[in-house]
Design a protein around this motif. Sequence first.
Motif, short mmCIF file in Angstrom:
data_model
loop_
_atom_site.label_atom_id
_atom_site.label_comp_id
_atom_site.label_asym_id
_atom_site.label_seq_id
_atom_site.Cartn_x
_atom_site.Cartn_y
_atom_site.Cartn_z
N ILE A 161 19.21 -3.58 117.40
CA ILE A 161 18.67 -4.36 118.19
C ILE A 161 18.93 -4.43 119.36
N VAL A 162 18.50 -4.51 120.53
CA VAL A 162 19.64 -4.77 122.10
C VAL A 162 18.36 -5.60 122.50
N LEU A 163 18.39 -6.62 123.13
CA LEU A 163 18.19 -7.23 123.36
C LEU A 163 18.85 -7.38 124.38
N THR A 164 17.78 -7.58 125.73
CA THR A 164 18.07 -7.87 127.40
C THR A 164 16.36 -8.79 128.00
N GLY A 165 17.12 -8.83 129.49
CA GLY A 165 15.35 -8.90 129.96
C GLY A 165 15.19 -10.81 130.04
N GLU A 166 15.82 -11.70 129.11
CA GLU A 166 15.70 -13.21 129.00
C GLU A 166 16.97 -13.79 128.68
N ILE A 167 16.82 -15.31 128.81
CA ILE A 167 18.01 -16.06 128.33
C ILE A 167 17.34 -16.31 126.87
N ALA A 168 18.72 -16.15 125.86
CA ALA A 168 18.06 -16.40 124.77
C ALA A 168 18.73 -17.81 124.16
N SER A 169 17.15 -18.39 123.15
CA SER A 169 17.63 -19.06 122.60
C SER A 169 18.59 -19.01 121.76
N LYS A 170 19.27 -20.07 122.01
CA LYS A 170 20.90 -20.49 121.09
C LYS A 170 20.75 -20.04 119.46
N ARG A 171 21.43 -18.88 118.95
CA ARG A 171 21.39 -18.60 117.25
C ARG A 171 20.20 -17.59 117.11
N THR A 172 20.03 -17.37 118.36
CA THR A 172 18.97 -15.97 118.37
C THR A 172 19.68 -14.66 117.76
N LEU A 173 21.07 -14.05 118.35
CA LEU A 173 21.15 -13.18 117.68
C LEU A 173 21.47 -12.95 116.29
N GLY A 174 22.25 -14.54 116.00
CA GLY A 174 22.75 -14.12 114.38
C GLY A 174 21.30 -13.88 113.37
N HIS A 175 21.00 -14.75 114.24
CA HIS A 175 19.01 -15.04 113.00
C HIS A 175 18.76 -13.77 113.28
N LEU A 176 17.73 -12.41 114.01
CA LEU A 176 17.64 -11.62 113.74
C LEU A 176 18.78 -10.46 113.11
N ALA A 177 19.86 -10.44 112.92
CA ALA A 177 20.16 -9.67 112.04
C ALA A 177 20.65 -10.05 111.11
#
Length: 358
Positions: free
Chosen positions: A136-152
């Motif tokens: 999953i590649v995220l781009t274009g916004e300011i991510a909320s905290k823990r977004t990367l870990g949650h999606l992973a």
Amino acid sequence: MTRWLTRDDLGAAGRTAEGLLLVSPDVSSVFPMSQDDRTAAAGLTAAALRAAGVSERDRVAVALSEPAGALWTAAAADVAQAAADVGPRGRMRLHHALSALRATTLVATPTGAMDFLARLHLEFLLDPLDLGIRNIVLTGEIASKRTLGHLAGEFAARVTEVYSSPFGGTALAWRAAEEDPLIPLADGMLGLAALAKDTEPDAGPDVGPDAGPAELVVTPRGHSTLGDAVLRTGQVAGAGDGIPAPAHTVGEHVLVRGVWLALPRVEKALSKIDGVAGWDLRISRQGTLDAAVLTVTFNRESLVGNPMWRSRIQQAIQALTPISITVEIAQEVAELPRPATVTDLRGHHLGRDRALIS
């Protein structure tokens, strides 16, 4: 002499720009691209995909709005087995597209990916693991905290955040974890600059790990027409080593659902409607997606409950941006004009005037 340009400067230059023009949805930014520029942009974006773990075994679905969507899809086609531009479509349609294409990689905004996950659980009662998404590649916004870990964790996927140029979507830097600084994909393309001073990026006492907020700037060395310019992104990083990922925005544009909204255009449109004394744009992210509410204050009691005036305001806003903005009418009236305000409950937008932010 170095030119310091903002989003509005690029929009104004659109009248004479040549080549392929990467245009934002509201045409507030016009970014020209020659053939060589397009080749370089595709190369940087392909490098970001490789850094995210995408290989020739993958099938990539790009769920981004234009102009970024087409660029990312073209770059992905050079890296992966297959690539498709599915756009920022509704989540049920996105699920169908991922399944039909047997996609193994999803490129999306952070809130788009989180909203998709929430709907898989709550509405469709589906297991995210059944999709077989590996990257999953995220781009274009300011991510909320823990977004990367949650999606992973939910998708059992490798999740990478990529910082893309807000003017056309070209990948410029990436990181594998929220606490990491950005890793530039090329030297001399991305830097930090003082908010209110046109000084060389990464230079002087106003910028650095011990300083206050600094604005991310793009220095497109080698670009056919903008190679001598420094482009202010309107995105702000806090203190930190290297180049931190943006945590805030500043200036006359605010980022909502991955799209930049031009506040002066809102101001101009509402100034043409008789009876408008002031307005407040309230932005929040209570769930997975950004929500925007425009509350308008009239100067006459007779307009407060007038459906025609409310409809005029709704139509004026719809003509400006593809962002869904709810229009509300304040019940109290104001005889004298009030300054327009932006209330960002996400904590992202620091203000419209860079000079007032330390």
